[in-house]
Design a protein around this motif. Structure first.
Motif, PDB file in Angstrom:
ATOM      1  N   SER A 130      65.185 128.276 -68.869  1.00  0.00           N
ATOM      2  CA  SER A 130      64.959 129.373 -67.933  1.00  0.00           C
ATOM      3  C   SER A 130      63.642 129.218 -67.191  1.00  0.00           C
ATOM      4  O   SER A 130      63.571 129.408 -65.971  1.00  0.00           O
ATOM      5  N   VAL A 131      62.589 128.874 -67.916  1.00  0.00           N
ATOM      6  CA  VAL A 131      61.279 128.718 -67.287  1.00  0.00           C
ATOM      7  C   VAL A 131      61.287 127.537 -66.326  1.00  0.00           C
ATOM      8  O   VAL A 131      60.752 127.610 -65.215  1.00  0.00           O
ATOM      9  N   ALA A 132      61.904 126.424 -66.727  1.00  0.00           N
ATOM     10  CA  ALA A 132      61.960 125.243 -65.862  1.00  0.00           C
ATOM     11  C   ALA A 132      62.699 125.525 -64.564  1.00  0.00           C
ATOM     12  O   ALA A 132      62.390 124.936 -63.519  1.00  0.00           O
ATOM     13  N   SER A 133      63.662 126.430 -64.596  1.00  0.00           N
ATOM     14  CA  SER A 133      64.425 126.761 -63.394  1.00  0.00           C
ATOM     15  C   SER A 133      63.709 127.785 -62.516  1.00  0.00           C
ATOM     16  O   SER A 133      64.197 128.122 -61.438  1.00  0.00           O
ATOM     17  N   GLY A 134      62.562 128.275 -62.976  1.00  0.00           N
ATOM     18  CA  GLY A 134      61.826 129.274 -62.207  1.00  0.00           C
ATOM     19  C   GLY A 134      62.424 130.655 -62.294  1.00  0.00           C
ATOM     20  O   GLY A 134      62.129 131.530 -61.478  1.00  0.00           O
ATOM     21  N   ALA A 135      63.243 130.900 -63.321  1.00  0.00           N
ATOM     22  CA  ALA A 135      63.966 132.164 -63.425  1.00  0.00           C
ATOM     23  C   ALA A 135      63.045 133.371 -63.535  1.00  0.00           C
ATOM     24  O   ALA A 135      63.372 134.455 -63.053  1.00  0.00           O
ATOM     25  N   GLY A 136      61.888 133.185 -64.146  1.00  0.00           N
ATOM     26  CA  GLY A 136      61.000 134.320 -64.349  1.00  0.00           C
ATOM     27  C   GLY A 136      60.514 134.955 -63.066  1.00  0.00           C
ATOM     28  O   GLY A 136      60.182 136.149 -63.037  1.00  0.00           O
ATOM     29  N   ARG A 137      60.453 134.167 -61.993  1.00  0.00           N
ATOM     30  CA  ARG A 137      59.985 134.718 -60.730  1.00  0.00           C
ATOM     31  C   ARG A 137      61.061 135.527 -60.017  1.00  0.00           C
ATOM     32  O   ARG A 137      60.784 136.173 -59.006  1.00  0.00           O
ATOM     33  N   LEU A 138      62.293 135.490 -60.535  1.00  0.00           N
ATOM     34  CA  LEU A 138      63.380 136.223 -59.899  1.00  0.00           C
ATOM     35  C   LEU A 138      64.100 137.143 -60.868  1.00  0.00           C
ATOM     36  O   LEU A 138      65.266 137.482 -60.650  1.00  0.00           O
TER      37      LEU A 138
END
Length: 261
Positions: A130-138
């Motif tokens: 999740s973090v590698a995909s940048g999910a936290g920013r969305l």
């Protein structure tokens, strides 16, 4: 991480864009569009739609959901009128991006749950993916929901408490995340954009790791989502961003693990 305030969802009119690419331009009543008015998009219109969605993910990921539609149009290299033809309000565009992100996070959690036999490996795989995909920013506004109420106190006392999820302050300049119940986060109605499914599957990851004695007893679903949000910084250099995310996640994972008494 940039967390910004969002307005309430508009329910009067909406241009609903189906995941497969079809467009519905219709009046919306109680959040539902008239499916009988669905028409296929022309090739150029479909291309513009893809550009807008890609640009919206980038802009909202960098600046938060408070970023103006003009920034999305500029990034997509289309006129702002083109954006509004597909999404008549920013609320409609934010809902689309947020629902797609929720579905992606849920799929990542289910994959980790189904492919990793070890509870800690499953939880850490979900977090790393999740973090590698940048999910936290969305993370969607249903999860990061604005509220004028006071914060609930502290972290979860244990498994008996209902899962809690991060909630942003009304004042976006503060950047502080608050915790509210999962029930409150999805209080907008039965159509919660998939947030309920996300909380459920992440809850199973948390329960398994806690039952195996590998996760601290006071860690909640909200804490796990907070890790995703915290460990996905937005930096101008992609390599620096990846390195910073990986390093920060390693530190946060160590903080989640239980320690021998």
């Amino acid at each position: 991480m940039h967390v910004q305030d969002t307005h309430h969802w508009s329910s009067a009119t909406a241009a609903v864009v189906a995941p497969g690419g079809g467009a519905v331009s219709a009046a919306v009543g109680n959040g539902r569009a008239d499916a009988s008015r669905t028409t296929p998009l022309r090739v150029d219109a479909q291309r513009n739609l893809e550009h807008v969605l890609r640009a919206a993910r980038e802009v909202f990921g960098e600046l938060g959901y408070g970023a103006p539609m003009e920034d999305v149009a500029r990034r997509a290299r289309v006129g702002v009128g083109t954006v509004y033809r597909r999404f008549p309000s920013k609320d409609v565009l934010v809902r689309r991006i947020a629902e797609e992100e929720t579905a992606r996070l849920t799929d990542q959690a289910r994959t980790a749950l189904g492919q990793e036999d070890e509870p800690w490996s499953a939880l850490s795989r979900f977090l790393r993916t999740s973090v590698a995909s940048g999910a936290g920013r969305l993370l969607p506004p249903q999860v990061l929901a604005g509220s004028a109420g006071s914060a609930e106190g502290g972290a979860s006392a244990g498994p008996a408490e209902e899962p809690r999820v991060p909630q942003q302050r009304v004042q976006p300049a503060s950047g502080e995340l608050r915790l509210v119940s999962g029930q409150s986060a999805a209080a907008g109605g039965s159509d919660d954009g998939g947030v309920g499914a996300l909380l459920d599957v992440v809850g199973r990851l948390v329960d398994r790791a806690r039952a195996a004695g590998e996760l601290r007893a006071d860690v909640s679903v909200g804490d796990v989502l907070l890790v995703i949000a915290t460990a996905a910084p937005s930096l101008p250099d992609a390599a620096q961003q990846a390195a910073a995310s990986a390093r920060l996640l390693d530190i946060l994972l160590e903080g989640l693990r239980s320690r021998p008494a």
